[in-house]
Design an enzyme around this catalytic site. Structure first.
Site, PDB file in Angstrom:
ATOM      1  N   GLY A   1       0.796  -1.223   0.000  1.00  0.00           N
ATOM      2  CA  GLY A   1       0.000   0.000   0.000  1.00  0.00           C
ATOM      3  C   GLY A   1       0.828   1.272   0.000  1.00  0.00           C
ATOM      4  CG  HIS A   2       4.046   3.858   1.861  1.00  0.00           C
ATOM      5  ND1 HIS A   2       5.368   4.205   1.724  1.00  0.00           N
ATOM      6  CD2 HIS A   2       3.425   4.952   2.331  1.00  0.00           C
ATOM      7  CE1 HIS A   2       5.550   5.454   2.134  1.00  0.00           C
ATOM      8  NE2 HIS A   2       4.381   5.925   2.498  1.00  0.00           N
ATOM      9  CG  PHE A   3       3.185   5.211  -2.529  1.00  0.00           C
ATOM     10  CD1 PHE A   3       2.048   5.672  -1.879  1.00  0.00           C
ATOM     11  CD2 PHE A   3       4.414   5.772  -2.217  1.00  0.00           C
ATOM     12  CE1 PHE A   3       2.130   6.714  -0.966  1.00  0.00           C
ATOM     13  CE2 PHE A   3       4.493   6.814  -1.295  1.00  0.00           C
ATOM     14  CZ  PHE A   3       3.358   7.283  -0.670  1.00  0.00           C
TER      15      PHE A   3
END
Length: 142
Positions: A49-51
């Protein structure tokens, strides 16, 4: 040759996967300084999720990795063995370089002040000799 393996680090600090952010301790002078290493892989949970299109290690996790090395340093002192080191503060934090999959993150902490169970450490994270992050960390022993 490492001074402490992952297993030996886990004997000193309570962190476990996925939150143990130090693979090995490369140098250790208990209560004075420590240097650790984190091999950053694409499989790290936070990269989902990052990224997703440009994986970057979150800065707060770089600082946490530095704090874990600092905790190993202070908790290696005989009088603090078996205790827990808690974050007490972060000052003068700066991020200078992205940390991405494939990087080997070198983590150095040096205790610059200590009064009883509270210590302040100067911390620097580097990749290939280039500074990724610096901070002054306060640790309280509980």
């Amino acid at each position: 040759m490492s001074v402490l393996t992952t297993k030996e680090i886990m004997d000193i600090i309570p962190h476990r996967h996925p939150f143990l952010l130090v693979d090995t301790i490369e140098e250790l002078v208990p209560g004075v300084r420590a240097a650790g290493k984190k091999c950053v892989t694409y499989d790290e949970y936070y990269f989902r999720g990052h990224f997703p299109q440009e994986p970057v290690m979150p800065g707060v996790l770089i600082i946490e990795a530095l704090a874990q090395v600092g905790a190993v340093c202070i908790l290696s002192c005989e009088k603090f063995k078996g205790k827990t080191a808690y974050f007490g503060g972060i000052n003068n934090c700066r991020f200078k370089k992205k940390v991405v999959p494939g990087d080997v993150l070198m983590l150095e902490t040096e205790l610059i002040k200590q009064k009883g169970p509270v210590a302040i450490a100067r911390a620097t994270a580097t990749v290939d000799g280039k500074v990724a992050a610096t901070a002054e960390l306060t640790v309280a022993i509980g």
